[in-house]
Design an enzyme around this catalytic site. Sequence first.
Site, PDB file in Angstrom:
ATOM      1  CB  SER A 176      -8.932   0.148   6.070  1.00 41.48           C
ATOM      2  OG  SER A 176      -8.305   0.144   4.816  1.00 41.48           O
ATOM      3  CE  LYS A 196      -2.024  -1.158   3.877  1.00 43.93           C
ATOM      4  NZ  LYS A 196      -1.305  -2.426   4.097  1.00 43.93           N
TER       5      LYS A 196
HETATM    6  P1  ADP Z   1       2.123  -1.850   3.374  1.00 50.15           P
HETATM    7  O1  ADP Z   1       2.116  -0.353   3.273  1.00 50.15           O
HETATM    8  O2  ADP Z   1       0.986  -2.483   2.630  1.00 50.15           O
HETATM    9  O3  ADP Z   1       2.244  -2.349   4.773  1.00 50.15           O
HETATM   10  P2  ADP Z   1       4.759  -1.635   2.274  1.00 50.15           P
HETATM   11  O4  ADP Z   1       4.540  -0.795   1.060  1.00 50.15           O
HETATM   12  O5  ADP Z   1       5.287  -0.952   3.511  1.00 50.15           O
HETATM   13  O6  ADP Z   1       3.406  -2.402   2.610  1.00 50.15           O
HETATM   14  O7  ADP Z   1       5.740  -2.846   1.955  1.00 50.15           O
HETATM   15  C1  ADP Z   1       5.635  -3.606   0.787  1.00 50.15           C
HETATM   16  C2  ADP Z   1       6.999  -4.249   0.500  1.00 50.15           C
HETATM   17  O8  ADP Z   1       6.869  -5.112  -0.625  1.00 50.15           O
HETATM   18  C3  ADP Z   1       8.065  -3.226   0.161  1.00 50.15           C
HETATM   19  O9  ADP Z   1       9.261  -3.619   0.756  1.00 50.15           O
HETATM   20  C4  ADP Z   1       8.137  -3.322  -1.377  1.00 50.15           C
HETATM   21  O10 ADP Z   1       9.407  -2.948  -1.866  1.00 50.15           O
HETATM   22  C5  ADP Z   1       7.849  -4.797  -1.611  1.00 50.15           C
HETATM   23  N1  ADP Z   1       7.314  -5.121  -2.942  1.00 50.15           N
HETATM   24  C6  ADP Z   1       7.779  -6.102  -3.757  1.00 50.15           C
HETATM   25  N2  ADP Z   1       7.080  -6.172  -4.901  1.00 50.15           N
HETATM   26  C7  ADP Z   1       6.133  -5.211  -4.827  1.00 50.15           C
HETATM   27  C8  ADP Z   1       5.104  -4.787  -5.722  1.00 50.15           C
HETATM   28  N3  ADP Z   1       4.914  -5.359  -6.921  1.00 50.15           N
HETATM   29  N4  ADP Z   1       4.298  -3.782  -5.322  1.00 50.15           N
HETATM   30  C9  ADP Z   1       4.470  -3.200  -4.105  1.00 50.15           C
HETATM   31  N5  ADP Z   1       5.433  -3.552  -3.236  1.00 50.15           N
HETATM   32  C10 ADP Z   1       6.264  -4.540  -3.580  1.00 50.15           C
END
Ligand code: ADP
Length: 197
Positions: free
Chosen positions: A106, A38
């Site tokens: 959420s 996200k």
């Molecule tokens: P959230 O906000 O949903 O908790 P984050 O954005 O903090 O998740 O973390 C997602 C992780 O997944 C990051 O380390 C990001 O680099 C990694 N990731 C790997 N592939 C993807 C992708 N296709 N889209 C989004 N994040 C990705």
Amino acid sequence: MEKNIVWHSHTISREEREKIKNQKGVTLWFTGLSGSGKSTIANEVEYQLNKKGFHTYLLDGDNVRHGLNNDLGFSESNRKENIRRISEVSKLFVDAGLITLTAFISPFREDRERAKEIIGDFIEIFIDTPFEECSKRDPKGLYKKAMNGEIKNFTGLDSPYEEPLSPDIHIQTTQSDIEESANIVVSYLKEKGFINV
Ligand code: ADP
């Protein structure tokens, strides 16, 4: 010197604010498991929009949980209150004509529906990443802690995640990378007339 000075007051409407900004206020509501992507995708969307000169604001755990909502924990009632306050703030930002992005798990349908009712201009974006993939990524080490029993009420483990039934945008991060995912969102905004490029 002029004796009778008439002070003109002018109340600017939302429409006028939007015209000046060349965009329409709306909330991009990202939902999905912890580590689903996200924040990462919301940040990329914000970057792409800012590069094109659009005005945005991103609400996420870092700027909300530590300030406005620092009195709230993760019980069901506190999670509800967290979402309610985020919705009210988003509503104000939308009224300011901003493209507002929110990146919070959420997990409850009812809360997201309430957010939509409060905000009005609301685009639900489901960041669909399977639990197994999220726990493998574990960017903040939370899955490890939750599985060791150090975190209670962890979404997907001992607290439910209710998937959106008909999200406006559905992104599967195992199929599209960060840039592709952000492009999907920006294209949607163009298509629906929220931005004019
Ligand atoms: P959230 O906000 O949903 O908790 P984050 O954005 O903090 O998740 O973390 C997602 C992780 O997944 C990051 O380390 C990001 O680099 C990694 N990731 C790997 N592939 C993807 C992708 N296709 N889209 C989004 N994040 C990705």
